[in-house]
Motif scaffolding. Sequence first.
Motif, short mmCIF file in Angstrom:
data_model
loop_
_atom_site.label_atom_id
_atom_site.label_comp_id
_atom_site.label_asym_id
_atom_site.label_seq_id
_atom_site.Cartn_x
_atom_site.Cartn_y
_atom_site.Cartn_z
N TYR A 1 0.86 -1.19 0.00
CA TYR A 1 0.00 0.00 0.00
C TYR A 1 0.89 1.24 0.00
O TYR A 1 2.12 1.13 0.07
N GLY A 2 0.27 2.40 -0.09
CA GLY A 2 1.01 3.65 0.08
C GLY A 2 0.99 4.59 -1.10
O GLY A 2 1.26 5.78 -0.95
N PRO B 1 -1.96 4.31 7.92
CA PRO B 1 -2.24 4.95 6.64
C PRO B 1 -2.91 6.31 6.81
O PRO B 1 -3.53 6.60 7.83
N HIS C 1 4.48 -0.65 3.23
CA HIS C 1 4.46 0.60 2.49
C HIS C 1 5.45 0.56 1.33
O HIS C 1 6.56 0.01 1.45
N MET D 1 -2.45 8.04 0.97
CA MET D 1 -1.92 6.72 0.64
C MET D 1 -2.98 5.82 0.01
O MET D 1 -2.65 4.82 -0.60
#
Length: 305
Positions: free
Chosen positions: A156-157, A296, A191, A300
């Motif tokens: 994610y990110g 988060p 991330h 993101m």
Amino acid sequence: MTTPPPEAPQAPPWRPSRPGRALVLGASGQIGRPLLARLVQAGWRVDALSRQPQPPLPGVHWLRGDLAGCRELPGEVDLLLSCGPLDAFAARFARGDVACRRVVAFGSTSVEAKRTSPDPDERALADRLRAAEASLFATAAGRGVAATILRPTLVYGAGRDATLTRIAALARRLRGFALPADATGRRQPVHVDDLADAAMACLDAPATHGRAYAVPGGETLAYREMVARTLAALPSRPRLLVLPAPLFRALLVPARRLGLASGFGDAALARMRQDLVFDAGAARRDFGYAPRAFAPDAAMLTPPA
């Protein structure tokens, strides 16, 4: 008497901490972007491949084309990094038309997590990843190239992942998100910046040559908690609904018909109950891997414009 085939030429030994020319494949993806910035900052001369036109980026020479067919790749580089599909990269690397001394490629923990999936397509993915890893290491060893594979968990990110950003988008649309009560399997979201840092750290770590590493996030948490933090990061604060498992499964049928749960099959539902947890100990030991905890924010989880 049959003349034996000539041995594969051996690449010059890798010299750490000496930036030269780097080629990044999958450079416009969610891991490739932060990796480009780090390479330029470290003094590398960077060629970057993308299928779509890209805006100018200082220190980066963009090449356009797909991995299989691009004919503009440089014939020789010091460093070759792959941030795209591992099977496609392994096939291109085996062609031998780009000489290099160091390879760092991203794979996936799906090579293990989906190996025994009830979904035949997921098992096929795990098989392709396993074959790609074996091919990459065999090709690299035959050419005297130092190769490392990094296996991320749930990425994610950058607002471009297929899990958390998708959950956030659906929660914005419906002003809430539902989970079954038995969604207790543990996850380790990682991330994109931590993955880019991991790739850079590998470059100067001889212990990583010829090895594959799990690179999970810095925190292990239940699926439900992961989703709760995702929703809490959105300005609208969508509500998380936890439903009895039988009711949730019954509601999935009309949701799929409406396109609200497309791609969410029985195998994905079963994985919500499974722990997908991987040990980062080897990565910490060999190249100082230190990913962040899962915290988060809305940026993101928002697709780029």
